[in-house]
Motif scaffolding. Structure first.
Motif, PDB file in Angstrom:
ATOM      1  N   UNK A  28       0.819  -1.289   0.040  1.00  0.00           N
ATOM      2  CA  UNK A  28       0.065   0.001   0.062  1.00  0.00           C
ATOM      3  C   UNK A  28       0.874   1.293   0.095  1.00  0.00           C
ATOM      4  N   UNK A  29       1.893   1.362   0.893  1.00  0.00           N
ATOM      5  CA  UNK A  29       2.534   2.684   0.697  1.00  0.00           C
ATOM      6  C   UNK A  29       3.363   2.612  -0.500  1.00  0.00           C
ATOM      7  N   UNK A  30       3.799   1.364  -1.142  1.00  0.00           N
ATOM      8  CA  UNK A  30       4.371   1.424  -2.286  1.00  0.00           C
ATOM      9  C   UNK A  30       3.380   1.926  -3.419  1.00  0.00           C
ATOM     10  N   UNK A  31       2.262   1.626  -3.531  1.00  0.00           N
ATOM     11  CA  UNK A  31       1.351   1.875  -4.507  1.00  0.00           C
ATOM     12  C   UNK A  31       0.807   3.470  -4.443  1.00  0.00           C
ATOM     13  N   UNK A  32       1.089   4.067  -3.047  1.00  0.00           N
ATOM     14  CA  UNK A  32       0.844   5.620  -2.709  1.00  0.00           C
ATOM     15  C   UNK A  32       1.989   6.284  -3.489  1.00  0.00           C
ATOM     16  N   UNK A  33       3.236   5.583  -2.988  1.00  0.00           N
ATOM     17  CA  UNK A  33       4.693   6.325  -3.743  1.00  0.00           C
ATOM     18  C   UNK A  33       4.289   6.462  -5.242  1.00  0.00           C
ATOM     19  N   UNK A  34       3.470   5.283  -5.978  1.00  0.00           N
ATOM     20  CA  UNK A  34       3.695   5.507  -7.447  1.00  0.00           C
ATOM     21  C   UNK A  34       2.875   6.709  -7.833  1.00  0.00           C
ATOM     22  N   UNK A  35       1.797   7.094  -7.142  1.00  0.00           N
ATOM     23  CA  UNK A  35       0.967   8.124  -7.251  1.00  0.00           C
ATOM     24  C   UNK A  35       1.423   9.374  -7.213  1.00  0.00           C
ATOM     25  N   UNK A  36       2.647   9.843  -6.681  1.00  0.00           N
ATOM     26  CA  UNK A  36       3.277  11.017  -6.349  1.00  0.00           C
ATOM     27  C   UNK A  36       3.662  11.731  -7.887  1.00  0.00           C
ATOM     28  N   UNK A  37       3.103  12.751  -7.941  1.00  0.00           N
ATOM     29  CA  UNK A  37       3.259  13.492  -9.301  1.00  0.00           C
ATOM     30  C   UNK A  37       4.662  14.042  -9.384  1.00  0.00           C
ATOM     31  N   UNK A  38       5.346  14.192 -10.407  1.00  0.00           N
ATOM     32  CA  UNK A  38       6.483  14.969 -10.602  1.00  0.00           C
ATOM     33  C   UNK A  38       6.822  16.412  -9.975  1.00  0.00           C
TER      34      UNK A  38
END
Length: 846
Positions: free
Chosen positions: A381-391
């Motif tokens: 779940x933290x990894x999935x949230x990390x992937x959503x971080x926009x540039x």
């Protein structure tokens, strides 16, 4: 991305240490349980298999079902059957086996082995291949006995000594004629074995002229299957006997041992699962904070071309490495735990047979799979949230705050889960008995999940309630409270780990305390007798015990109680035989209908039996006894059942007149009333009348109450010990969260130092923050525990009329103090670290 993930693990190894420890503890618990139970099972199986060395085929009694008005009797293995077995072609030797309970006292008069593994048997002839003599000669006559070497060594007995023992109550004092060695599994596990000559054993165990088993040894060149076929042909072709090969005996014994180990294994694995479940909060919290601290880095990776999948994969690779390290170290620690538990059993007096430490491929696979999968699932779940971080997030180091939509969704889900959980639990309390167990378990899981989801929402008002107390500590207290609610999700995850452990501990304490009082009340309220006399291991008493007690000075009323089967309307019913003339004055049972009258034609039944049989006071029925004879009886009254008195009570004279085994020790217990009441002098007089026998317990109401209390105290202490692992993991979670929080707030701490907050103030702030979070988790855990304890009690109350809720206020206060202590201790290292930060370096930190 793979190299980046590995570099991140090495860069943050200090911050990941607590996560590794949490997973390692859980894996160690799992692997230790598997190693211990597999080692114990293997040792017992090997030991029991050695016990079959002198048997190739065992002849055992067949099984006869109850039919019509006849009670099926276990067929007897007579001397004629043994002689016939010895003549079978291929039979080299035959041994008739007799066994039964035999309690042995040590030289101080204390019972050896606790009674439950105290066995007796027969020594075959002058040289029994099963029991090689180490010293002395074979026992001969009623005045001699042989002891196993372990028991003799433990009690200090030698050949020629007089030993006190008991089979069914009366004390015997034979001389030790010999000491033998044995591979018997019970002896290897800490029990005792006493052997008499065959005639004496048959008399003592009520089996004159018969055997429990006939062991046949095959001649050279004859296989087990061939010998079995020859025996099947020669012996009766009905259901009188059945034959079993050594291979099948060993297999059946292994199955029994495996089944007994299965319960222990499952119980321990449940607690290991709890520790791992608590560990997932730490893992998720750790990776959430690591991702938040690396917002710029992850966003820049996205900006230079990394996809969302690659970012998620990099976090999962980190989790895989952490999980692999934790799983391997946990496996090694678990092997040590397994060896330690085996050694611990020895110190507690339960000797484990010799054998190697068993580490199966399944144990290794389970440890690696559990450690890696749990870590990766918690980090997903933290990894999935990390992937959503926009540039564009690279422009700010502040982790993204939760949106209103996500908060509404979370709170809605939490409310739905919690509401459903409460509804299912409340519905389960109305079902009663075993029907409500599964729904209550489901409801409890739903409620815990719901509360966990709602914890961020609950944290603000509950922590705000501590504001008046925080003001006492000035600026440090105010800052600690604000820090506690700054990131509700992080606070919730940290507090939830402690909440789970305290929920279980509190729930079990409430339920055990209430149940203890219910059983105590039941045991004492239904008895007006001064003493209850019974064997230490629950076996039947010889009728001689009641006869001796009735002749003892000061005894005014006595009733022996015996259990026997009868047939009523085509079904078998276990009835309790009592002395009809005295039982009314020895019990205090509530009669719902009719009168309490037991004589040659009247019986009393409990309310459950009356409901099942559709009887009431005045109902008549026909009973068929063991000897096949019938009698018409009348229900005189219906009484309220409890754990001590239930079913049908009829007069002992009826059972004695129609019994088929006059040699059997039939009394389960004896109720005694004396003229002086329950006094030390009276108890001493009764004990002397029975020969100061350590195998017999003479208990007054206080003794019964203390026995119940000891049982529940032992059970609770064991559960506390097992749940301590979950609490320890929760402590690691608090330490981890605070340590990473200190690192995250380095600049802020530096600024606080610059504007005048001294090192003591910084330490106090971190400690108070930890204290508030721990108490928050403690309050939630105790609250849920009380609710679950009440709900489980309502379920138990349907089958236990005397059950009533008992809230252990003192223990709950102790649990809250434990939560506070956890908070203070967990903050020691993070607080010290925060206070030692260099002011200027911290201000420049990003």
């Amino acid at each position: 991305m793979f190299r980046t993930a590995l570099r991140n693990v090495l860069a943050h190894k200090a911050r990941l240490l607590m996560t590794v420890l949490a997973v390692m503890l859980g894996v160690a618990f799992v692997s230790g349980t598997l190693v211990f139970t597999n080692t114990l099972a293997n040792a017992l199986q090997n030991s029991s298999a050695k016990g079959f060395d002198q048997v190739d085929v065992a002849v055992q009694p067949g099984y006869r079902e109850d039919v019509g008005d006849k009670i099926g009797k276990t067929p007897e293995l007579t001397q004629a059957l043994l002689d016939e077995s010895a003549k079978v072609p291929g039979a080299a030797s035959v041994i008739g086996v007799v066994n039964g309970f035999t309690a042995i006292a040590d030289k101080d008069g204390k019972l050896i082995g606790g009674g439950f593994q105290s066995q007796g048997g027969n020594y075959w002839g002058t040289k029994d291949a099963r029991y090689p003599l180490k010293d002395g000669v074979a026992p001969k006559g009623a005045g001699q006995v042989a002891l196993d070497a372990r028991t003799a060594e433990r009690a200090g007995y030698e050949v020629g000594d007089t030993v006190r023992l008991s089979v069914d109550g009366p004390v015997l004092s034979p001389t030790v004629s010999g000491i033998f060695t044995t591979d018997d599994g019970n002896v290897a596990a800490g029990g005792s074995l006493a052997l008499f000559d065959t005639a004496t054993a048959q008399k003592l165990f009520g089996k004159q002229g018969t055997y429990d088993e006939i062991d046949v040894k095959a001649a050279a060149g004859t296989s087990q299957s061939a010998l079995k076929a020859a025996l099947d042909k020669a012996l009766p072709q009905d259901d009188t006997v059945e034959t079993t090969t050594r291979a099948q005996l060993a297999h059946d014994q292994a199955e029994i041992i495996s089944a007994s180990m299965s319960g222990l294994k499952q119980g321990l694995l449940v607690f290991a699962g709890i520790a791992l479940f608590v560990g997932t909060f730490i893992i998720a919290n750790t990776f959430t904070m690591l991702v938040a601290q690396r917002t710029k880095e992850l966003a820049l990776m996205r900006a230079v071309g990394a996809s969302r999948r690659q970012v998620t994969r990099s976090v999962l690779i980190e989790a895989f490495v952490v999980g692999a390290v934790a799983a391997v170290t946990g496996l090694v620690a678990g092997i040590g735990i397994g060896a330690g538990l085996k050694a611990l059993l020895g110190t507690l007096g339960a000797t484990v047979p010799d054998g190697p430490l068993i580490v199966t491929p399944g144990t290794v696979g389970a440890a690696l799979a559990v450690g890696i999968l749990i870590t990766m699932l918690a980090a997903w779940l933290p990894g999935r949230r990390a992937a959503k971080i926009p540039p564009v997030a690279a422009m700010s180091s502040v982790h993204a705050t939760a949106t209103t939509r996500s908060l509404v969704l979370r709170n809605t889900l939490g409310a739905l889960f919690s509401g459903a959980g409460v509804a299912v639990v409340l519905a389960a309390t109305t079902m009663g008995g075993s029907d409500g167990q599964a729904p209550m378990g489901i409801g409890a899981c739903l409620l815990i999940i719901g509360v966990f989801i709602l914890t961020p929402l609950l944290s603000r008002p509950l922590i705000a309630a501590a504001a008046p107390l925080m003001r006492v500590f000035g600026v440090s207290g105010k800052l600690a409270r604000q820090n506690s609610v700054r990131n509700p999700r992080r606070t919730a995850a940290t507090a939830s780990a402690l909440m789970i452990g305290l929920t279980l501990i509190t729930g079990m304490t409430v339920m055990a305390g209430s149940l203890q009082k219910a059983i105590d009340k039941m045991a004492t309220a239904s008895i007006s007798a001064d003493y209850v006399v019974r064997m230490a291991n629950g076996n039947d008493l010889s009728p001689d015990v009641a006869a001796k007690l009735s002749k003892t000075s000061g005894v005014t009323a006595i009733s022996s109680m015996r259990q026997d089967p009868v047939r009523i309307d085509g079904t078998t019913e276990s009835v309790t035989g009592v002395d009809g003339s005295t039982i009314g004055g020895l019990t205090k049972l509530t009669v719902d209908e009719g009168t309490f009258k037991v004589d040659a034609s009247h019986v009393v039944v409990d309310d459950r039996t009356a409901k099942y049989r559709k009887w009431k006071a005045g109902s008549a029925f026909t009973v068929a006894y063991e000897d096949g004879r019938k009698q018409r009886l009348t229900v005189a009254g219906v009484y309220e059942s409890n754990e001590m008195f239930n079913g049908m009570m009829l007069d002992n004279s009826l059972l004695a007149a129609h019994g088929t085994d006059a040699n059997r020790a039939a009394d389960s217990q004896v109720l005694v009333k004396t003229s002086d009441g329950a006094t030390d002098a009276t108890k001493d007089r009764l004990e002397k009348a029975l020969g100061a026998n350590p195998a017999i317990k003479i208990q007054d109401k206080k003794d019964l109450s203390n026995e119940v209390a000891r049982m529940f105290t032992l059970m609770l202490n064991m559960l506390y010990g097992l749940l301590a692992m979950a609490v320890l993991v929760a402590v690691l979670g608090v330490i981890n969260t605070l340590a990473m929080s200190v690192f995250e707030r380095s600049q802020e701490i530096g600024m606080l130092r610059a504007i005048g907050l001294d090192r003591k103030g910084i330490k106090r702030m971190v400690r108070l923050e930890s204290l508030v979070i721990s108490l928050f988790g403690g309050v939630l855990g105790i609250g849920l525990g009380v609710f679950f304890g009440w709900a489980a009690g309502e379920l138990l109350g349907s089958t236990t009329p005397t059950y009533e809720l008992v809230l252990p206020w003192a223990r709950m206060a102790l649990f809250l103090l434990l939560a506070a202590t956890v908070g203070v201790l967990a903050a020691l290292w993070p607080a010290r670290r925060a206070a030692r930060l260099n002011m200027l370096t911290a201000i420049k930190a990003e």
